[in-house]
Design an enzyme around this catalytic site. Structure first.
Site: not given
Ligand code: NAD
Length: 409
Positions: A126, A131, A134, A137, A233
């Site tokens: 990620r 991007q 991905d 996403s 994460y």
């Molecule tokens: P995910 O599907 O793993 O989790 C969804 C959300 O649940 C996350 O935001 C996580 O912080 C939250 N979560 C976990 N436990 C929790 C709790 N107990 N209470 C409340 N919330 C909780 O996450 P995702 O959507 O795949 O993305 C995770 C991270 O990766 C994010 O920070 C996102 O910005 C980042 N990301 C970066 C890129 C990139 O740079 N290319 C791409 C995609 C995502």
């Protein structure tokens, strides 16, 4: 490369891994595309649209046999690999699909046994560079949007505030728990419908993103200093942190008409965010849409693809949200696949550069062996020399940028 596109076999699956436009773009890069007959039909793409862009249409067995690279949404599991159509799969093949390598690592063992090189789309790092590849996403974006429509269609209320001769109707309240990609899209979509939206994420960094979409960021008196793990994460919380979080979230849950839960921790079962007693405190007719249903759910009452009525509150755990917008989901998936294939074969020929962090991180099996370290660990295999970490990038490498277009505050 000869690239074969398979139709999906999953009961609720309506997507296809490559759209006609994706086939055209790969054709323009010098690749030859063969599509299984009817593969795009459920996503709204007819065979003649693929033919029109220069692809050919064939049977499943012909596609697998003829292709150097086989692409699909859900890769073959052990049962599928024992079917005669897959018998041609061997060391000359590349398989690019979702293989659920951390949830079902035994699938990687079965894939390795075929000798094929497999790339698992869940493992694409990620990072900013990756991007465009991905799919997690892209698919989370579709799921977040569809979760809002589902919740909105099941509550006994209209969503926006109405000022009419029959009185003023207050807007419906949405609470989004977990503000990753799906959660942020859910916030933006609920706002567009006119809901009042509150959202909470354990990662403090998410608060700014929540506010930028016009929602209220719920702030709890919790020590969240260690809440962010590798790759941006969430890290797994202690039992005490979880207990305190539930206690503090309870009044917000009680006030909501729709609660959308999206919380996940990579490699762990989903945390419980809404307990039965919190649900009992909600108004009858309210709805919980649990996007974590496949990984255990964010409520213990969630049943995948079933509707549970608890004290008059409906708990929905759909696992097919992306297939409810199969055309859009397929277009996005296809764009991700095209980017990855172009990255793998920049000059039209496959060049598996294992020094490239995207390729090294995404390869699941190679030369008859499971290569990805995190999957090897799950299978109890020793770490082979030469394998890169391949795991989620460190926060420093990863740009935590999940911008979603939406209303400004
Ligand atoms: P995910 O599907 O793993 O989790 C969804 C959300 O649940 C996350 O935001 C996580 O912080 C939250 N979560 C976990 N436990 C929790 C709790 N107990 N209470 C409340 N919330 C909780 O996450 P995702 O959507 O795949 O993305 C995770 C991270 O990766 C994010 O920070 C996102 O910005 C980042 N990301 C970066 C890129 C990139 O740079 N290319 C791409 C995609 C995502």
């Amino acid at each position: 490369m000869r690239i074969g596109v398979l139709s999906e076999r999953g009961e609720r699956e309506r997507r296809v891994a490559l759209s006609p436009d994706g086939a055209r773009r790969l054709g323009d890069s010098g690749h030859v595309i063969v599509v299984e007959k009817g593969a795009g039909e459920n996503a709204g793409f007819r065979d003649d649209e693929y033919l029109h862009v220069g692809a050919s249409v064939a049977t499943r067995a012909e596609v697998i046999e003829a292709a150097g690279a086989v692409v699909g949404i859900d890769g073959p599991d052990e049962a599928a690999l024992s079917e005669p159509e897959w018998s041609a799969l061997g060391s000359d093949h590349l398989v690019v699909a979702l293989h659920d390598p951390l949830g079902q690592p035994e699938r990687a063992t079965a894939l390795a046994a075929t000798g094929a090189t497999t790339l698992s789309l869940e493992l694409v790092p990620r990072t900013t560079r990756a991007q465009s590849m991905d799919v997690l996403s892209s698919m989370a974006t579709v799921a977040g949007y569809e979760a809002v429509l589902l919740g909105a269609s099941r509550i006994p209320k209209m969503i926006p505030m109405l000022m009419t001769a029959a009185g003023t109707v207050p807007p419906a309240r949405f609470l989004v728990l977990g503000a990753g990609v799906a959660g942020l899209q859910a916030i933006a979509s609920a706002r567009r419908l006119g809901a009042v939206v509150e959202a909470y994420d354990i990662r403090p960094a998410a608060q700014e993103q929540i506010r930028s979409l016009g929602a209220r960021a719920v702030e709890l008196e919790l020590d969240t200093a260690d809440s962010e793990g590798a790759g941006g994460y969430a890290a797994e919380q202690t039992d005490e942190q979880n207990r305190r979080q539930l206690e503090l979230l309870a009044p917000y849950v009680a006030e909501a008409d729709v609660v959308i839960t999206t919380a996940a921790v990579p490699g762990a079962t989903s945390p419980e965010l809404v307990t039965p007693s919190m649900i009992e405190a909600m108004r009858p007719g309210s709805v919980v849409v649990d996007l974590a249903a496949e990984r255990g759910g964010n409520t213990r009452l969630t049943r995948p693809d079933a509707e549970v009525d608890h004290a008059g509150v409906l708990i929905l755990g759909p696992t097919d949200l992306t297939s409810r917008a199969p055309t859009t989901a397929s277009q996005m998936f296809s764009t991700n696949v095209v980017s990855l294939l172009r990255h793998l074969a920049p000059d039209g020929e496959l060049a598996l550069d294992l020094d490239d962090e995207i390729i090294a991180g995404t390869v699941l099996t190679l030369d008859g062996d499971v290569r990805h370290p995190a999957v090897r660990e799950r299978l109890g295999l020793a770490d082979p020399a030469g394998a890169t970490s391949g795991a989620a990038p460190s926060p420093a490498e990863s740009t935590v940028s999940t911008s979603i277009e939406g209303e400004s505050p």
